[in-house]
Motif scaffolding. Structure first.
Motif: not given
Length: 222
Positions: A58-85
């Motif tokens: 809760e209340g995770a950071a919104t005070d962020l640095h001004e300069i960031g980097c675009e992230a492009r997705v190379d791979a993505m996979a879904l896993a479901r288990g006892a701990a959740g998705t």
């Protein structure tokens, strides 16, 4: 300006670098659902370093640095288990951006208005002898690796990205990586990295101690 979903982290993504992420908070599972609906070559979001606060909860950071980097997705996979998705994702750094403001567009994850940072042509960089500066950085990097007892491998990239690739092979605090990301041009980034290499090599030589990898506070998690 462009609108970009944001993923605040304690770490820094550099252009050309790859970063594995595990998404399990509901807001980032929502982001993953959005990414999954987009064409593979359009799956992108912004990674920006947290200035103050935490990545999770809760209340995770919104005070962020001004300069960031675009992230492009190379791979993505879904896993479901006892701990959740959990979504396992590999991001690749692309363009740098300036975060102009946070926008409320009705998503549980942050979204920001960003402006893309121009990358000067190498011939227009501030340093008139970029080739010599690049050579100095590569030589200093070889000395740094030697002080660590590590094997030096060729850095195979153009002058524009040498600083990024060298930093990937160093043990640095995220604040140092942020300084490199914020460099306006290749020459500025190379000078920053040259200074960091000198500092880190001197520390190893003086104290005969290997650097400890920084605790990123679970930077690959959320």
């Amino acid at each position: 300006m462009d609108t970009l979903p944001l993923f605040p982290l304690g770490g820094v993504l550099l252009p050309g670098a790859r970063m594995p992420l595990q998404l399990f908070e509901p807001r980032y599972l929502e982001l993953a659902e959005r990414l999954a609906t987009e064409p593979e070559d359009e799956r992108r979001f912004g990674i920006v370093r947290i200035r103050h606060g935490h990545e999770v909860g809760e209340g995770a950071a919104t005070d962020l640095h001004e300069i960031g980097c675009e992230a492009r997705v190379d791979a993505m996979a879904l896993a479901r288990g006892a701990a959740g998705t959990v979504v396992h994702l590999v991001a690749r750094g692309a363009r740098r951006f300036r975060l102009e403001r946070l926008d409320d567009v009705g998503t549980s994850y942050l979204t920001g208005a960003v402006s893309w940072l121009a990358e000067p042509e190498v011939g227009d960089a501030a340093d008139p002898d970029l080739e010599a500066l690049t050579a100095r950085v590569l030589a200093a990097h070889a000395r740094y690796l030697e002080s660590l007892g590590a094997t030096s491998e060729p850095v195979e990239t153009g002058p524009r990205d040498v600083a990024y690739r060298v930093v990937e092979r160093m043990v640095l605090d995220p604040g140092d990586r942020q300084r490199v990301l914020e460099g306006a041009d290749a020459a500025t980034r190379l000078r920053t990295v040259l200074s960091l290499l000198g500092r880190e090599t001197a520390i190893v030589d003086r104290f005969a101690a290997l650097p400890t990898p920084p605790d990123l506070g679970g930077a690959s998690l959320n």
